[in-house]
Scaffold this motif. Structure first.
Motif, PDB file in Angstrom:
ATOM      1  N   LYS A 158     -17.429   3.287   1.619  1.00 12.86           N
ATOM      2  CA  LYS A 158     -16.832   2.376   2.222  1.00 12.86           C
ATOM      3  C   LYS A 158     -15.692   1.725   1.807  1.00 12.86           C
ATOM      4  O   LYS A 158     -14.633   1.077   2.321  1.00 12.86           O
ATOM      5  CB  LYS A 158     -18.157   1.250   2.281  1.00 12.86           C
ATOM      6  N   PHE A 159     -15.346   1.562   0.478  1.00 17.31           N
ATOM      7  CA  PHE A 159     -14.387   0.768  -0.084  1.00 17.31           C
ATOM      8  C   PHE A 159     -13.029   1.667   0.227  1.00 17.31           C
ATOM      9  O   PHE A 159     -12.059   1.143   0.541  1.00 17.31           O
ATOM     10  CB  PHE A 159     -14.559   0.737  -1.897  1.00 17.31           C
TER      11      PHE A 159
ATOM     12  N   ASP B 187      -6.800  -9.896  -3.547  1.00 10.35           N
ATOM     13  CA  ASP B 187      -7.497 -10.086  -2.224  1.00 10.35           C
ATOM     14  C   ASP B 187      -6.351  -9.280  -1.313  1.00 10.35           C
ATOM     15  O   ASP B 187      -5.408  -9.780  -0.900  1.00 10.35           O
ATOM     16  CB  ASP B 187      -7.359 -11.469  -1.947  1.00 10.35           C
ATOM     17  N   PRO B 188      -6.577  -8.114  -1.099  1.00 12.18           N
ATOM     18  CA  PRO B 188      -5.443  -7.576  -0.069  1.00 12.18           C
ATOM     19  C   PRO B 188      -5.706  -8.032   1.223  1.00 12.18           C
ATOM     20  O   PRO B 188      -4.661  -7.526   2.051  1.00 12.18           O
ATOM     21  CB  PRO B 188      -6.158  -5.956   0.035  1.00 12.18           C
TER      22      PRO B 188
ATOM     23  N   VAL C  73      -1.972  -0.730  -5.938  1.00  9.64           N
ATOM     24  CA  VAL C  73      -2.181  -1.813  -6.352  1.00  9.64           C
ATOM     25  C   VAL C  73      -3.661  -2.297  -6.219  1.00  9.64           C
ATOM     26  O   VAL C  73      -4.060  -3.012  -7.220  1.00  9.64           O
ATOM     27  CB  VAL C  73      -1.402  -3.062  -5.469  1.00  9.64           C
ATOM     28  N   TYR C  74      -4.340  -1.715  -5.125  1.00 12.26           N
ATOM     29  CA  TYR C  74      -5.813  -2.022  -4.957  1.00 12.26           C
ATOM     30  C   TYR C  74      -6.882  -0.944  -5.241  1.00 12.26           C
ATOM     31  O   TYR C  74      -7.858  -0.782  -4.520  1.00 12.26           O
ATOM     32  CB  TYR C  74      -6.043  -2.420  -3.675  1.00 12.26           C
ATOM     33  N   ALA C  75      -6.390  -0.071  -6.103  1.00 10.43           N
ATOM     34  CA  ALA C  75      -7.144   1.163  -6.189  1.00 10.43           C
ATOM     35  C   ALA C  75      -8.688   1.213  -7.052  1.00 10.43           C
ATOM     36  O   ALA C  75      -9.153   1.975  -6.750  1.00 10.43           O
ATOM     37  CB  ALA C  75      -6.314   2.240  -6.978  1.00 10.43           C
TER      38      ALA C  75
ATOM     39  N   LEU D 121     -10.007   0.635   2.420  1.00 15.76           N
ATOM     40  CA  LEU D 121      -8.572   0.341   1.680  1.00 15.76           C
ATOM     41  C   LEU D 121      -7.618   1.536   2.474  1.00 15.76           C
ATOM     42  O   LEU D 121      -6.304   0.914   2.744  1.00 15.76           O
ATOM     43  CB  LEU D 121      -8.831   1.077   0.308  1.00 15.76           C
ATOM     44  N   ASP D 122      -8.015   2.447   2.857  1.00 18.25           N
ATOM     45  CA  ASP D 122      -7.170   3.564   3.722  1.00 18.25           C
ATOM     46  C   ASP D 122      -6.692   3.020   4.886  1.00 18.25           C
ATOM     47  O   ASP D 122      -5.456   3.105   5.458  1.00 18.25           O
ATOM     48  CB  ASP D 122      -7.848   4.895   3.865  1.00 18.25           C
TER      49      ASP D 122
END
Length: 609
Positions: free
Chosen positions: A484-485, A520-521, A459-461, A489-490
């Motif tokens: 950093k992203f 917005d995760p 969803v946030y890839a 995310l991981d």
């Protein structure tokens, strides 16, 4: 002409009163016409005029016939032509080619409609290239927009007749001719014929081959979905392109995805077909995707089709126009390399017997309740559960025998990949999913930790969708921002997977929640506890309801078993009573026979004495 020339002077002479120059009776006719004030010389002028006009028409008729003969001779010997019907996919190739090369196909005479014809197999395609050039709006996929905020838009189709265009400095003529033998289509079929000067058809073939290559190259970036057209007999549509879906976007267990993709690639390898034929095996491959609804069965099929560059042919066995013969015909018209998708095969309602009208697994539920006393309690429960699931099935005119013959009968198609999906594998007949028809099964279950983490990342890839996700990125290079992203995310994905209970939710449920926070995760993580609390309560209530329903079913089964046992005891008691009565009747009958025999013997002795 000589007769007229002889008669008319006679009339003129008679009118002047010179009987020696006329024909017999001419003077009488001339006098009669003169008596009424009619000048007989007008007849001469009228006759000459008619003679001249008739001669001109005769000349023009003979000239036109000569021109027609010359035209036919020229057409047969110096013109090449190619005819394409609008129901054929080649028609779409050509119309797209003319549109993309800015070759006008419009006419001053055109038809207008605002209806969305879903019956004509090529309508959604060729309507894009039949309209007024430059006036057709398209959507994000490049297809014509058939509706706007006011309603259906007008669509313009070129009228039947001739038009012309130049391509590569060569003149081409194009004729559109409507066919009147179509079956209920809102728009009749069209025969389109291309003409060019020259005995060699090489120019036409070159244009058509170029049109085909351009069309297919354009479609390689999409996945073509073919459905069934409501024609007689049913046929495949030309194909509707769908945006590509990568295999990485489908979240299932990596082990299942890897072995499935490896198996399909090995099957599609160029040397595999020779191996199958060498070993006397039919070149076919079948897969079964079963499990929870919304777990990704159809999405995986779409992704596999794009990954392997194969079209998808969607087949609905519950269709009212489907029969055994039509099914065989549709399978026979499949291309050599494609995916045949049969969704929800368990609910197709196919019966084992032709025309029986009961459903695919009649043998599992057709046993009469009077025979239940011979079965164990567990067998009765299983049969009742199957009956409950059978209530959701639809009727179908396709028989199980017809389906099996289409899949791998002696005349079945080779080279294709068959994918069947179902939510209830236990309802499928063993003959349908035996090895050879189904070579690999993939189960779609509740999301575990691996799937949960994959759904979150999916969803946030895209970093472009989350501009505020990394703070202080202005001071970072693009490579540092990307690193950093993914690190952040991981970390969030691992935390998310650890907080969501494994084996409780389907991937679709988890994805549905995340889509509510797609921008917005971190907000999704903050609201996770509230969502879990409400959903787990729903699950608990559902499990409690299922538990109570199961208890009611168990109690009903127990009552039924007791009733059957009681019926069995009563029946045994009645049978025992009937046997005793029969034995008593036999005993009494035997005693009476013995008495009669003794009496007969006594009478015989008295008679002899």
């Amino acid at each position: 002409m000589e007769g007229i020339s002889a008669v008319l002077p006679g009339l003129a002479a008679s009118a002047t009163g010179d009987p020696s120059d006329g024909f017999p009776g001419g003077q009488f006719i001339g006098n009669m016409l003169a008596s009424v004030g009619f000048d007989p010389s007008l007849l001469v002028k009228i006759s000459v005029t008619i003679t001249i006009i008739a001669s001109m028409f005769g000349f023009l008729s003979n000239a036109w016939e000569g021109i027609t003969q010359m035209s036919r001779f020229f057409s047969e010997n110096f013109i090449s032509s190619a005819t394409i019907r609008s129901t054929d996919e080649a028609y779409v190739y050509l119309m797209r080619f003319l549109y993309s090369h800015n070759i006008s196909t419009d006419s001053r005479l055109f038809g207008v409609t605002c209806r969305r014809n879903q019956l004509n197999p090529n309508y959604r395609e060729h309507v894009r290239w039949n309209g007024q050039e430059g006036e057709t709006d398209t959507d994000g996929e490049g297809f014509s927009i058939v509706e706007d905020s006011l309603g259906p838009k007008l669509k313009y189709n070129a009228a039947p007749g001739f038009s012309h265009f130049f391509y590569k400095h060569r003149l081409f003529l194009m004729q559109r001719k409507l066919k009147d033998d179509y079956y209920g289509f809102e728009e009749p079929d069209v025969d389109l014929t291309l003409f060019t000067i020259g005995r060699s058809p090489a120019a036409l073939r070159s244009l058509l081959e170029e049109a085909r290559a351009e069309y297919l190259r354009d479609r390689q970036s999409n996945t073509l979905i073919h459905t069934i057209v409501a024609s007689y007999p049913p046929n495949w549509s030309v194909g509707h392109p769908r945006p590509p879906r990568s295999l990485d976007s489908v979240i299932i267990k990596k082990h299942d995805k890897d072995r499935l993709l490896k198996d399909m690639r090995e099957y599609l390898a160029p040397n595999t077909v020779n191996w199958y034929h060498k070993h006397g095996l039919p070149y076919r491959r079948g897969y079964l995707f079963y499990g929870l609804p919304g777990a990704g069965k159809t999405s995986l099929t779409m992704a596999l089709a794009y990954e392997l560059n194969l079209p998808i042919y969607c087949l609905s066995l519950a269709s009212t126009m489907m029969s055994d013969d039509n099914l065989l015909g549709l399978f026979a018209r499949l291309p050599k390399r494609c995916i045949v998708l049969m969704e929800d095969i368990d609910s197709a309602g196919i019966d084992k017997r032709p025309g029986a009208g009961t459903r695919l697994y009649t043998a599992l539920t057709s046993q009469d309740d009077e025979d239940d006393d011979e079965d164990a309690e567990e067998d009765i429960k299983k049969r009742e559960e199957r009956k409950k699931l059978q209530a959701f099935k639809q009727e179908s005119t396709v028989t199980l025998s017809g389906l099996l013959n289409a899949i791998d009968g002696i005349s079945s198609h080779e080279g294709r990949i068959l994918i069947m999906t179902t939510n209830y594998r236990q309802l499928l007949d063993e003959a349908l999913i035996r090895p050879g028809r189904v070579d690999m099964e993939i189960k779609f279950d509740f999301a575990d930790i691996e799937v949960l983490e994959g759904v979150f990342k999916g969803v946030y890839a895209d970093p472009d969708d989350l501009p505020d996700f990394i703070r202080g990125k202005e001071k970072m290079t693009e490579e540092e921002q990307l690193k950093k992203f993914h690190e952040k995310l991981d970390k969030l994905a691992q935390e998310f997977a650890s907080r969501v209970p494994s084996g409780k939710f389907s991937p679709a449920q988890v994805q549905g929640y995340l889509l509510g926070h797609k921008s917005d995760p971190e907000e999704a993580m903050d609201c996770l506890d509230d969502w879990l609390k409400s959903k787990l309560q729903e699950i608990d209530l559902l499990e409690e309801a299922e538990k109570k329903a199961k208890e009611r079913l168990d109690r009903a089964m127990e009552r039924k078993v007791k009733e059957l046992q009681k019926k069995k005891k009563e029946r045994l008691k009645q049978e025992r009573k009937e046997r005793e009565e029969e034995e008593e009747e036999e005993r009494q009958k035997k005693e009476e026979e013995e008495k009669e025999e003794d009496l007969r013997k006594g009478l015989v002795r008295r008679g002899t004495s």
